[in-house]
Structures are given as C-alpha cells and as structure tokens.
Write a protein that holds these residues in place. Structure first.
Motif, PDB file in Angstrom:
ATOM      1  N   TRP A  56       0.863  -1.183   0.000  1.00 31.18           N
ATOM      2  CA  TRP A  56       0.000   0.000   0.000  1.00 31.18           C
ATOM      3  C   TRP A  56       0.892   1.221   0.000  1.00 31.18           C
ATOM      4  CZ3 TRP A  56      -0.275   4.011   3.526  1.00 31.18           C
ATOM      5  CH2 TRP A  56      -1.377   4.886   3.408  1.00 31.18           C
ATOM      6  N   ASN A  58       0.703   5.785  -0.371  1.00 35.60           N
ATOM      7  CA  ASN A  58      -0.056   7.018  -0.543  1.00 35.60           C
ATOM      8  C   ASN A  58       0.932   8.125  -0.892  1.00 35.60           C
ATOM      9  OD1 ASN A  58      -1.439   9.478  -0.161  1.00 35.60           O
ATOM     10  ND2 ASN A  58      -2.853   8.531   1.261  1.00 35.60           N
ATOM     11  N   VAL A 114      -3.298   6.834  -4.046  1.00 33.20           N
ATOM     12  CA  VAL A 114      -3.138   5.576  -3.318  1.00 33.20           C
ATOM     13  C   VAL A 114      -2.932   4.429  -4.296  1.00 33.20           C
ATOM     14  CG1 VAL A 114      -4.267   3.940  -1.748  1.00 33.20           C
ATOM     15  CG2 VAL A 114      -4.520   6.409  -1.394  1.00 33.20           C
ATOM     16  N   MET A 116      -2.328   0.088  -4.413  1.00 35.45           N
ATOM     17  CA  MET A 116      -2.302  -1.209  -3.732  1.00 35.45           C
ATOM     18  C   MET A 116      -1.858  -2.267  -4.739  1.00 35.45           C
ATOM     19  SD  MET A 116      -5.716  -0.792  -1.369  1.00 35.45           S
ATOM     20  CE  MET A 116      -5.512  -2.348  -0.540  1.00 35.45           C
TER      21      MET A 116
END
Length: 146
Positions: A56, A58, A114, A116
């Motif tokens: 993950w 950001n 973001v 993932m």
C-alpha cells in the motif's frame, strides 16, 4: 586611617578568594559536564537495506506499507508502515531520479494517490527514535525492482 585601610585590604582579599573559588568551581563543573557528554552514547542511525513488497502506498502522505521478504508477521501484527523521506530514487531500469517525483513503484494511477498494486522494491531504512513508545520507520532510499 590605617585601620580603615587594613579593613579595605582584607575585604579585597576575601573578594579575590571568593572570585577565585567561583572560577575554580565553574571550571571543574564545565570539565565534569564535558566528560559526561563524552561518555554518553552517541545517537546515530544505522541504515538497513530491505527487499520486499510495497502493499500500500499514498503519494500525498508519502507513507507506505511494506512486507520484508522472509519476515513472517504474526496474525495480530499490523503492517510495517514507512515514511518515505527521499527525493532520490532508482527506477527499474537503474536510472537514478532526483527530480522530486514520487517513485513509480510506489505511485498509484495519475488520478489516485493511493496504490495497492504490490510492487517489489528495495528500501534503505532507518528507525527514528521520536522519544515516544514507538520509533518511526523511515525509508531514506527507494529502488524499484518492478
């Protein structure tokens, strides 16, 4: 007048002795503080190179979740979060970037900060003692592997 003069000389001598003692005490205290300072452990960060997967990321907060290869997490253990504090990074082709851009292996799609996408990366990290119960994990170098 002889008596007044002797009294004045005596006061001057006492004042000189008091000043000399104060200077000696200050020097001893200074040297003692210096010695204590030398004996204390110096705080320096030792960088560690980790290879693993960014699960993950950001780009706005510059925080990533990173799973280090070969490290098995306990079921109740959270993600290892790193703060990316570098503007220098290396792309998959081996080109070093220092243009202030966010590493491509950490970045999401152009309209979404973001990601993932589970990219492989090599991080050079330090643990920053912030004085609290937990230290802050900091990535000081990023090398994209895919």
């Amino acid at each position: 007048m002889g008596e007044e003069r002797r009294a004045a000389v005596a006061r001057i001598r006492r004042l000189r002795v008091a000043v000399a003692l104060a200077v000696i005490v200050a020097v001893i205290a200074g040297l003692g503080g210096y010695r204590i300072g030398l004996s204390r452990e110096r705080h320096s960060a030792t960088a560690v190179v980790l290879t693993g997967t960014v699960t993950w990321s950001n780009a706005e907060t510059r925080l990533i979740a990173f799973e280090t290869d070969g490290v098995v997490r306990k079921p109740n253990e959270g993600d290892m979060i790193y703060s990316v504090l570098t503007d220098n990074w290396q792309d998959v082709a081996g080109t070093f970037r220092s243009d202030g851009t966010y590493p491509t292996c950490l970045a999401g799609k152009s309209d979404d900060p973001v990601s993932m996408d589970h990219h492989r990366a090599e991080l050079t990290v330090i643990d920053w003692d912030t004085g609290g119960a937990q230290s802050m994990h900091v990535a000081v170098r990023v090398r994209c592997l895919d």
